[in-house]
Design an enzyme around this catalytic site. Structure first.
Site, mmCIF file in Angstrom:
data_model
loop_
_atom_site.group_PDB
_atom_site.id
_atom_site.type_symbol
_atom_site.label_atom_id
_atom_site.label_comp_id
_atom_site.label_asym_id
_atom_site.label_seq_id
_atom_site.Cartn_x
_atom_site.Cartn_y
_atom_site.Cartn_z
ATOM 1 N N TRP A 159 -32.892 -21.761 28.222
ATOM 2 C CA TRP A 159 -34.236 -21.194 28.244
ATOM 3 C C TRP A 159 -34.262 -19.883 27.469
ATOM 4 C CZ3 TRP A 159 -31.691 -23.020 32.658
ATOM 5 C CH2 TRP A 159 -32.200 -24.215 33.189
ATOM 6 N N HIS A 180 -40.026 -21.684 33.157
ATOM 7 C CA HIS A 180 -40.349 -22.983 33.764
ATOM 8 C C HIS A 180 -41.060 -22.721 35.083
ATOM 9 C CE1 HIS A 180 -35.890 -22.947 35.459
ATOM 10 N NE2 HIS A 180 -36.519 -21.808 35.629
ATOM 11 N N ARG A 206 -41.625 -19.611 26.389
ATOM 12 C CA ARG A 206 -40.263 -19.563 25.839
ATOM 13 C C ARG A 206 -40.287 -18.989 24.428
ATOM 14 N NH1 ARG A 206 -37.609 -25.296 27.919
ATOM 15 N NH2 ARG A 206 -38.339 -25.035 30.065
ATOM 16 N N GLN A 220 -46.209 -26.603 32.558
ATOM 17 C CA GLN A 220 -45.314 -27.518 33.262
ATOM 18 C C GLN A 220 -45.970 -27.881 34.584
ATOM 19 O OE1 GLN A 220 -41.307 -26.042 33.928
ATOM 20 N NE2 GLN A 220 -40.612 -26.886 31.971
ATOM 21 N N VAL A 263 -30.084 -28.643 40.294
ATOM 22 C CA VAL A 263 -30.101 -29.978 40.922
ATOM 23 C C VAL A 263 -28.723 -30.635 40.779
ATOM 24 C CG1 VAL A 263 -32.577 -30.508 40.727
ATOM 25 C CG2 VAL A 263 -31.058 -30.968 38.784
ATOM 26 N N ALA A 317 -36.472 -32.613 43.228
ATOM 27 C CA ALA A 317 -37.372 -31.784 42.428
ATOM 28 C C ALA A 317 -37.528 -32.450 41.067
ATOM 29 C CB ALA A 317 -36.805 -30.369 42.258
HETATM 30 N N1 PHE Z 1 -37.223 -26.707 35.092
HETATM 31 C C1 PHE Z 1 -36.575 -27.688 34.254
HETATM 32 C C2 PHE Z 1 -36.879 -27.351 32.776
HETATM 33 O O1 PHE Z 1 -37.772 -26.598 32.510
HETATM 34 C C3 PHE Z 1 -37.058 -29.090 34.575
HETATM 35 C C4 PHE Z 1 -36.619 -29.534 35.910
HETATM 36 C C5 PHE Z 1 -37.335 -29.257 37.059
HETATM 37 C C6 PHE Z 1 -35.434 -30.238 36.050
HETATM 38 C C7 PHE Z 1 -36.942 -29.687 38.287
HETATM 39 C C8 PHE Z 1 -34.981 -30.672 37.300
HETATM 40 C C9 PHE Z 1 -35.760 -30.396 38.395
HETATM 41 O O2 PHE Z 1 -36.201 -27.826 31.891
#
Ligand code: PHE
Length: 350
Positions: A159, A180, A206, A220, A263, A317
């Site tokens: 990111w 995010h 970003r 998002q 995750v 998630a």
């Molecule tokens: N937040 C992650 C992204 O921006 C996406 C994501 C969200 C992945 C939740 C797994 C679980 O790339």
């Protein structure tokens, strides 16, 4: 004197009669000139009052003035009446065609991104997810640290971040524009107890080179479900239901391993290409699959961080970009079109 009195009475009667008979403003003006004008008989009588014997003067004077006033009043009344009646010409040409279709007022519409965000949130809301929003200016702690991404972790490279200048913001902890919507996972878990089912739409930022598929500001939609006994099967079932509502009943989904520090396991999810039904086309770049989101089971470290017992609670998630979803759904090839404000583009989304 008797003769003069009679004459004034006759004058009044014929004047009022002629005024009432006048059919338009021109005829009325003619009557005015005839009875009140410089050469009118009444004007002459009034002017010659001085020539009358003194005992007749007040009687005739009073009568003549009464006649004059009556004529003036009748003219004014007649003028008002004539002006309120449209002329024959107006009546002949000024028609209302009640069969003509009306003119449409120009109405605004929702931006295609707003429409797709609402559609996605509605689908999850119908499955029992609450819809909430969170801050776009965020602490490093929520955007990274609490999501199992420590300060020196190489995953931060995923990111590219806009940092807030701590001096000008007068803060002593690092602050940023959220990269995010995942920081809302932490905020929600901190503030509530399981069971949790939420989706979080919102803007993210970003530090990105802008091209046909990347913008530095984008949306998002985050999803989070935490409870006892939640498994990967729940994630799969939920996303299956979602994808089929949005892209059609026969859609297949495919998970592949992917890495996100918050995750475990982490996946990216694709749907079979609805354009070519998986055969391979330009939309899916001949692969038959379209990637639409990242997801996974909430990492035990993340649960522990917010004080949940990872031995008792589990969760899933996911995070998706609604612009990407809309681009796939409507065959839009350049993400920059969404913010060009070109009506020829926007009007295609009524
Ligand atoms: N937040 C992650 C992204 O921006 C996406 C994501 C969200 C992945 C939740 C797994 C679980 O790339």
């Amino acid at each position: 004197m008797e003769a003069l009195r009679q004459e004034l009475d006759d004058l009044k009667a014929s004047a009022l009669d002629q005024i009432d008979q006048s059919a338009d403003p021109a005829q009325l003006e003619q009557a005015r000139v005839q009875y009140l004008g410089r050469k009118a008989r009444l004007t002459a009588i009034l002017r010659q009052l001085v020539a009358l014997p003194p005992q007749e003067r007040p009687v005739i004077g009073l009568l003549a003035n009464q006649v004059k006033q009556a004529i003036e009043e009748r003219i004014a009344a007649r003028r008002t009446a004539l002006e309120s009646v449209p002329s024959d010409e107006v009546l002949a040409t000024d028609r209302i065609d009640v069969t003509l279709p009306g003119r449409w007022p120009t109405v605004g519409r929702l931006h295609p991104l707003t429409q797709i965000i609402r559609e996605i949130c509605r689908i999850f809301a119908e499955m029992g997810f609450a819809v909430i929003e969170g801050p776009e200016v965020e602490w490093d702690y929520y955007n990274f640290e609490a999501l199992n991404i420590p300060e020196d972790h190489p995953a931060r490279e995923m990111w590219d971040t806009f940092w807030i200048d701590p001096t000008s913001a007068q803060v002593d902890k690092p602050m940023l524009l959220r990269t995010h919507t995942s920081p809302m996972q932490i905020r929600i878990m901190e503030q509530t107890k399981p069971p949790i089912r939420v989706v979080v739409p919102g803007k993210c930022y970003r530090y990105e080179a802008v091209d046909a598929s990347h913008e530095s500001q984008f949306h998002q939609i985050e999803g989070l479900a935490v409870d006892e006994g939640i498994t990967f099967a729940d994630l799969k079932g939920t996303l299956y239901a979602f994808v089929r509502r949005l892209f059609g009943d026969e859609r297949k989904i495919r998970f592949r391993c992917d890495y996100f520090p918050f995750v475990e396991p982490g996946v990216d999810m694709s749907i079979d290409c609805f354009r070519c039904k998986g055969a391979g086309c330009r939309l899916c770049k001949m692969s038959g699959w379209l990637e639409i989101l990242g997801a996974g089971m909430v990492h035990p470290n993340v649960l522990a961080r917010v004080g949940y017992d990872p031995a008792r609670y589990t969760g899933f998630a996911f995070g998706m970009g609604p612009a990407r979803v809309a681009m796939l759904k409507y065959g839009i090839e350049d993400i920059r079109l969404f913010h060009d404000n070109d009506l020829r583009f926007l009007q295609q989304f009524p």
